[in-house]
Design a protein around this motif. Structure first.
Motif, short mmCIF file in Angstrom:
data_model
loop_
_atom_site.label_atom_id
_atom_site.label_comp_id
_atom_site.label_asym_id
_atom_site.label_seq_id
_atom_site.Cartn_x
_atom_site.Cartn_y
_atom_site.Cartn_z
N ALA A 32 7.11 -25.50 30.09
CA ALA A 32 6.99 -24.23 29.38
C ALA A 32 7.07 -24.45 27.87
O ALA A 32 7.63 -25.45 27.40
CB ALA A 32 8.10 -23.29 29.82
N ASN B 293 10.52 -24.28 32.74
CA ASN B 293 10.92 -22.96 33.21
C ASN B 293 11.68 -23.18 34.51
O ASN B 293 11.13 -23.71 35.48
CB ASN B 293 9.70 -22.06 33.42
N LEU C 279 15.04 -21.49 30.76
CA LEU C 279 14.52 -22.76 30.26
C LEU C 279 15.62 -23.82 30.27
O LEU C 279 16.78 -23.53 29.97
CB LEU C 279 14.00 -22.62 28.82
#
Length: 144
Positions: free
Chosen positions: A122, A115, A53
């Motif tokens: 995400a 992501n 991330l």
């Protein structure tokens, strides 16, 4: 949490031909303060990589109020203006002050988590939410 502030130094290399700080350095200072906060609270670049991330920005806006010059004492704060409860999107703000009390600029950023493998937005895991809950909130903070 009480206020979070940093005092970066204005370097000669930060100046433009008019002898005040380059407009892009304001944004750099904001990113520096945000990453300092996250890192100091355990959300380091390594942790972000482990979770695949990374933070992304949709909008970054600076309203320039006063010039910043070489030798000025600079203080930058950091607050959360808005956030989704799942931590997936957020709006943060910085106020840049010079020499103790002069508001030089206000930076506002809208961002999210991406992501880094799928290259898609995400929702972060609970560890990220724990850190984000420690970010000082503005007086007008709102959940989205």
């Amino acid at each position: 949490m009480e206020a979070y502030k940093k005092n970066p130094e204005v370097r000669w290399a930060d100046l433009d031909p008019n002898f005040h700080m380059l407009h892009s350095r304001y944004y750099d200072f904001g990113a520096y303060v945000r990453m300092c906060f996250l890192t100091e609270h355990g959300l380091t670049p390594v942790v972000m990589q482990e979770h695949s991330l990374g933070p992304i920005l949709f909008r970054e806006e600076c309203v320039f109020k006063r010039e910043v010059k070489f030798g000025d004492r600079v203080e930058i704060d950091f607050v959360m203006l808005k956030a989704r409860k799942d931590g997936s999107r957020w709006t943060m703000q910085h106020h840049i002050y010079t020499n103790g009390d002069t508001l030089a600029a206000v930076i506002t950023v809208d961002g999210a988590w991406m992501n880094t493998q799928r290259r898609r937005l995400a929702t972060p895991p609970p560890l990220f939410a724990e850190v984000f809950n420690k970010i000082p909130r503005s007086e007008n903070f709102e959940w989205q």
